[in-house]
Design a protein around this motif. Sequence first.
Motif, mmCIF file in Angstrom:
data_model
loop_
_atom_site.group_PDB
_atom_site.id
_atom_site.type_symbol
_atom_site.label_atom_id
_atom_site.label_comp_id
_atom_site.label_asym_id
_atom_site.label_seq_id
_atom_site.Cartn_x
_atom_site.Cartn_y
_atom_site.Cartn_z
ATOM 1 N N UNK A 179 0.818 -1.218 0.000
ATOM 2 C CA UNK A 179 0.000 0.000 0.000
ATOM 3 C C UNK A 179 0.856 1.274 0.000
ATOM 4 N N UNK A 180 2.156 1.140 -0.165
ATOM 5 C CA UNK A 180 3.010 2.316 -0.265
ATOM 6 C C UNK A 180 3.624 2.800 1.026
ATOM 7 N N UNK A 181 3.611 1.959 2.075
ATOM 8 C CA UNK A 181 4.217 2.340 3.355
ATOM 9 C C UNK A 181 5.638 1.793 3.429
ATOM 10 N N UNK A 182 6.580 2.642 3.820
ATOM 11 C CA UNK A 182 7.965 2.204 3.976
ATOM 12 C C UNK A 182 8.149 1.536 5.340
ATOM 13 N N UNK A 183 8.626 0.291 5.389
ATOM 14 C CA UNK A 183 8.821 -0.380 6.681
ATOM 15 C C UNK A 183 9.915 0.297 7.513
ATOM 16 N N UNK A 184 9.659 0.416 8.812
ATOM 17 C CA UNK A 184 10.600 1.080 9.728
ATOM 18 C C UNK A 184 10.605 0.338 11.056
ATOM 19 N N UNK A 185 11.794 0.137 11.617
ATOM 20 C CA UNK A 185 11.918 -0.247 13.024
ATOM 21 C C UNK A 185 12.518 0.950 13.736
ATOM 22 N N UNK A 186 11.708 1.721 14.477
ATOM 23 C CA UNK A 186 12.175 2.981 15.063
ATOM 24 C C UNK A 186 12.730 2.792 16.472
ATOM 25 N N UNK A 187 13.370 3.823 17.021
ATOM 26 C CA UNK A 187 13.754 3.776 18.435
ATOM 27 C C UNK A 187 12.498 3.711 19.314
ATOM 28 N N UNK A 188 12.620 3.065 20.452
ATOM 29 C CA UNK A 188 11.504 3.060 21.406
ATOM 30 C C UNK A 188 11.806 3.954 22.605
ATOM 31 N N UNK A 189 13.024 4.444 22.697
ATOM 32 C CA UNK A 189 13.393 5.458 23.682
ATOM 33 C C UNK A 189 13.472 6.800 22.967
ATOM 34 N N UNK A 190 12.751 7.793 23.492
ATOM 35 C CA UNK A 190 12.694 9.092 22.821
ATOM 36 C C UNK A 190 12.889 10.213 23.828
ATOM 37 N N UNK A 191 13.250 11.382 23.316
ATOM 38 C CA UNK A 191 13.394 12.569 24.147
ATOM 39 C C UNK A 191 12.023 13.187 24.420
ATOM 40 N N UNK A 192 12.022 14.079 25.398
ATOM 41 C CA UNK A 192 10.778 14.762 25.764
ATOM 42 C C UNK A 192 10.187 15.518 24.582
ATOM 43 N N UNK A 193 11.048 16.102 23.731
ATOM 44 C CA UNK A 193 10.557 16.881 22.598
ATOM 45 C C UNK A 193 9.679 16.059 21.669
ATOM 46 N N UNK A 194 10.015 14.775 21.517
ATOM 47 C CA UNK A 194 9.230 13.916 20.625
ATOM 48 C C UNK A 194 7.838 13.662 21.201
ATOM 49 N N UNK A 195 7.751 13.449 22.497
ATOM 50 C CA UNK A 195 6.449 13.239 23.135
ATOM 51 C C UNK A 195 5.626 14.520 23.163
ATOM 52 N N UNK A 196 6.282 15.652 23.405
ATOM 53 C CA UNK A 196 5.571 16.920 23.349
ATOM 54 C C UNK A 196 5.081 17.186 21.928
#
Length: 410
Positions: A179-196
């Motif tokens: 369907x046109x989605x690029x597979x990704x395995x991302x980090x599961x630990x993130x900085x506060x800026x990402x959650x904000x």
Amino acid sequence: MLDLRAISRDPEPAVAALARRKDGSDERLRAALAARERLNAIRPELEAAQAERNAGAKAIGEAKRTGADASEAIAAMQAVSARVKELEPEKARLEEELRELEVTLPNLTDPTAADEDTPLREWGERAESGRDHLELAGAMVDMEAGSKVAGSRFAYLKGDLVFLELALVRWVMGKLRGHGFEPVIPPVLVKEEALFGTGFLPDTEQQIYRLADDPLYLTGTSEVPLASLHAGEIMDEVPRRYAGFSPCFRREAGAAGKDTRGIFRVHQFDKVEMFSFVEPSESPAEHERLLAIEEEILQGLGIPYRVVNIAVDDLGSSAAKKFDLEAWLPSQQRFRELTSTSNTTSFQARRLDIRYRPEGGKPEHVHTLNGTAVAVGRTLIALLENHQAEDGAVEIPSVLQEWGAPARLG
């Protein structure tokens, strides 16, 4: 983050959209607009006073250099300086007030979002009875060992159930790539800026695990790192679509005594998440696209479900509209939430400063959308319960057998 400048031109529609949430955000918006108006009035006055003070100081210096009488210039500058001293802290106070209000404002609700949970359609036949997933899985779900090692709401998955999970993830990832989605395995630990940036802070602190010795958080969904993938960028092309597979972690605060049996509500689970960056005009159609893919997956797995337009007072802060897909669980004789998809419009993109450049135009903020392709634990439950046979075994859909799942469990 809301565009207060645009809203200030005609605030009432935005106020009405937030009033539907019934959380006081409409009044906070009015307060933010008032603070912004006062701030906009003070800034030019302060700038003019600062410029006059600087000019006065220069004139006084010149008078002293030439021996001229500087008393009038000194008196004038003292009055101007006093005004600057009044305005500077007032400006700082208003800026802080505006910042504090802005971060509490959720996204504007979509006019087509429901006032109360509204089922839209159903698919599949409901089984009238059946054993629950723990009975069907037997030793393949070990809650006792999980509790011994990590505490309540943790489990070990064992044996053929592991191959079923891996097959499920692989089948879904392949489907999404088609369907046109690029597979990704991302980090599961993130900085506060990402959650904000995604609106999980300051809205859902009580659900998030935080590391003690590092300024990092464990994510409850790969929506967070996927959204931040293009933070601070002007994207070279849209739409861009990603499919992220990751473990997810949620404290489940406030869920004491709720869904304590089995793996329906646990602290750690795996998930495949869809995430889209699109032009603003395309986000309603993209939302329907994500929903259609979620339905395609459940139909491919033979899991009966219904689609629900979620009530505006149950939306997260970033969502303008959300659909849930609820799977039928025979052991409970009711539908339970399995996946969801949300249109967050420009809310996250403004916080993360993600833009694109329309042809021949200036950069604009994109719209972002997310959708759960498969929440593994709950999907395993739905598979086990809806495909149980009379002899106590579970018949596994053929689409998963092609990726290594056993034909039967039990």
